[in-house]
Design an enzyme around this catalytic site. Structure first.
Site, PDB file in Angstrom:
ATOM      1  N   HIS A 126       6.084   9.995  -9.228  1.00  0.00           N
ATOM      2  CA  HIS A 126       4.619   9.967  -9.333  1.00  0.00           C
ATOM      3  C   HIS A 126       4.048  11.148 -10.125  1.00  0.00           C
ATOM      4  O   HIS A 126       2.884  11.126 -10.518  1.00  0.00           O
ATOM      5  CB  HIS A 126       3.976   9.962  -7.943  1.00  0.00           C
ATOM      6  CG  HIS A 126       4.214   8.716  -7.164  1.00  0.00           C
ATOM      7  ND1 HIS A 126       3.952   7.466  -7.653  1.00  0.00           N
ATOM      8  CD2 HIS A 126       4.703   8.539  -5.899  1.00  0.00           C
ATOM      9  CE1 HIS A 126       4.261   6.554  -6.741  1.00  0.00           C
ATOM     10  NE2 HIS A 126       4.733   7.184  -5.677  1.00  0.00           N
ATOM     11  N   ASP A 163      11.642   1.791  -6.301  1.00  0.00           N
ATOM     12  CA  ASP A 163      10.778   2.256  -5.220  1.00  0.00           C
ATOM     13  C   ASP A 163       9.638   1.256  -5.068  1.00  0.00           C
ATOM     14  O   ASP A 163       9.185   0.659  -6.047  1.00  0.00           O
ATOM     15  CB  ASP A 163      10.226   3.643  -5.571  1.00  0.00           C
ATOM     16  CG  ASP A 163       9.508   4.303  -4.414  1.00  0.00           C
ATOM     17  OD1 ASP A 163      10.102   5.193  -3.777  1.00  0.00           O
ATOM     18  OD2 ASP A 163       8.340   3.944  -4.142  1.00  0.00           O
ATOM     19  N   HIS A 165       6.631   1.799  -4.581  1.00  0.00           N
ATOM     20  CA  HIS A 165       5.429   2.317  -5.229  1.00  0.00           C
ATOM     21  C   HIS A 165       5.705   2.539  -6.717  1.00  0.00           C
ATOM     22  O   HIS A 165       6.748   3.055  -7.086  1.00  0.00           O
ATOM     23  CB  HIS A 165       4.997   3.639  -4.580  1.00  0.00           C
ATOM     24  CG  HIS A 165       4.799   3.526  -3.096  1.00  0.00           C
ATOM     25  ND1 HIS A 165       5.763   3.927  -2.199  1.00  0.00           N
ATOM     26  CD2 HIS A 165       3.765   3.035  -2.371  1.00  0.00           C
ATOM     27  CE1 HIS A 165       5.329   3.698  -0.971  1.00  0.00           C
ATOM     28  NE2 HIS A 165       4.124   3.159  -1.049  1.00  0.00           N
ATOM     29  N   ASP A 252      11.867   2.205   0.326  1.00  0.00           N
ATOM     30  CA  ASP A 252      10.684   1.935   1.136  1.00  0.00           C
ATOM     31  C   ASP A 252      10.140   0.524   0.965  1.00  0.00           C
ATOM     32  O   ASP A 252       9.082   0.194   1.503  1.00  0.00           O
ATOM     33  CB  ASP A 252       9.581   2.959   0.840  1.00  0.00           C
ATOM     34  CG  ASP A 252       9.444   3.282  -0.632  1.00  0.00           C
ATOM     35  OD1 ASP A 252      10.125   2.642  -1.462  1.00  0.00           O
ATOM     36  OD2 ASP A 252       8.663   4.194  -0.967  1.00  0.00           O
TER      37      ASP A 252
END
Length: 315
Positions: A126, A163, A165, A252
Site C-alpha cells: 500500500h 492480497d 486488498h 486475508d
C-alpha cells in the site's frame, strides 16, 4: 536447491498499538507453524540486512524517507494516518524488511536457493511514493523490482498480488512502466481497503496494458478466483513472459479472515498457489520471491503460509 526463508526476530520490534491487526504475533505463529510442520528445518535461512537507502530512493521520495525516519525518532504514534502505527524502531525495521527481500533476490540470482519466502514486516504494497498507507511504509516488492532491474539487469519483472486488498502503491509506482507487469486479484467494492484497482485501471502512457486488475465482489469464493486466474492471469502472464516474479502474498482473502468479505477456502488458496507457481516454473524458470503482505487470522495464517511454502518447495 532449497527454498529460502527470510526471517529475523528484529521484525518483532515494529510495535503497533494494542489490538492492531498487523502485530508481531503474525510472524510468531508463522514460524511456529513451520516448525510444527517440520518445514523450517528443510529451508535455507536467509539473514536479512537493512536496505541501502539508495534502493529505497529508487521507489520513494527522499523527503518522505526523511519524514518517516523523523516521525519514528520523535516517538510519534503514527504517520500519515492513525492506522499506520509506528514506534521508535519502525523505520529501522522497515529498512530491514525491504532489505530482506533484496537478500532473497540475491540468493535466488546466485543460485543459492531455488526460490524464497520472506516472512517480513511491516508489509509494503500500500505504500505510495511519498505516503504511508494501510500498515505499509516502504513498498517491499517495488523496491525489489527496481533492485532486480538495476542490480541484476533483469529486463522484465512481474508482480502478482493476491492480497485481498489492492496494492495501490505498487500499481501507482509502475503504472507508466512497460518493464514491470502488475497483476492484482482483490475485493472491490465494499469496505475493502483502499478502494482502488478497478478493471479499467490498466496503466498509463508507456505502461498502458501492463497493469491488470481482477476485482472480485464480496462473497466471492473459489470458483471466481479460479475463473479469473485461468482466463485472465495465465494468458497475460504468458504474453508478458517475465524474467523474474515477485509475489505480494496476502492470506486475508480466506473466509475466516475478518479483514475482508471474500470467501476463499483453504483449498482455494491451494489452487491459487499451484496456479501461480506453476506459471513461474513454466515461464520464468522458477525465479520467484514471495513476500508476506496481509493475513490477520492468527489461527489460519500459519496453515495458509505453510501450504504456500510447501508448494514453493515442490511438495
Amino acid at each position: 536447491m532449497k527454498t529460502g526463508f527470510v526471517f529475523d526476530e528484529k521484525y518483532l520490534q515494529h510495535i503497533t498499538f494494542d489490538g492492531h491487526p498487523e502485530c508481531p504475533q503474525r510472524l510468531l505463529v508463522i514460524v511456529k507453524g513451520l516448525i510444527d510442520e517440520g518445514l523450517l528445518q528443510q529451508m535455507a535461512l536467509i539473514q536479512p540486512e537493512p536496505a541501502n537507502q539508495r534502493w529505497i530512493e529508487a521507489v520513494h521520495h527522499v523527503r518522505y524517507i526523511m519524514r518517516f525516519e523523523e516521525a519514528c525518532s520523535w516517538g510519534l504514534p503514527d504517520i500519515d494516518h492513525q492506522d499506520n502505527s509506528i514506534c521508535r524502531d519502525s523505520y529501522d525495521i522497515a529498512l530491514l524488511a525491504a532489505g530482506g527481500v533484496l537478500k532473497a533476490i540475491d540468493n535466488v540470482m546466485e543460485q543459492k536457493v531455488k526460490n524464497a519466502f520472506c516472512a517480513v514486516r511491516p508489509p509494503g504494497h500500500h505504500a505510495e511514493v511519498d505516503t504511508a498507507m494501510g500498515f505499509c511504509y516502504f513498498n517491499n516488492v517495488a523496491v525489489g523490482a527496481r533492485y532486480l532491474q538495476r542490480q541484476w539487469d533483469i529486463k522484465k519483472v512481474c508482480i502478482i498480488d493476491f492480497d485481498v486488498h489492492h496494492g495501490n502503491g505498487t500499481q501507482h509506482i509502475f503504472e507508466d512502466d512497460d518493464t514491470v507487469f502488475y497483476y492484482s486479484i482483490h475485493e472491490h467494492p465494499s469496505f475493502a481497503y483502499p478502494g482502488t484497482g478497478r478493471d479499467f485501471e490498466t496503466g498509463t502512457s508507456e505502461g498502458e496494458g501492463f497493469t491488470l486488475n481482477n476485482p472480485v465482489f464480496p462473497g466471492a469464493g473459489d470458483d471466481i478466483y479460479k475463473e479469473k486466474l485461468e482466463c485472465e492471469l495465465i494468458p497475460a502472464f504468458e504474453k508478458f513472459d517475465p524474467d523474474f516474479v515477485l509475489l505480494s502474498s496476502g492470506f486475508d482473502a480466506h473466509a475466516s479472515d475478518l479483514m475482508s468479505g471474500t470467501e476463499l477456502s483453504t483449498e482455494g488458496y491451494d489452487f491459487v498457489n499451484n496456479t501461480i507457481l506453476t506459471l513461474c516454473e513454466e515461464v520464468a524458470d522458477g525465479k520467484v520471491v514471495s513476500v508476506l503482505e496481509g493475513g490477520y487470522n492468527l489461527e489460519v495464517l500459519p496453515l495458509l503460509v505453510s501450504n504456500h511454502i510447501k508448494r514453493l518447495m515442490g511438495k
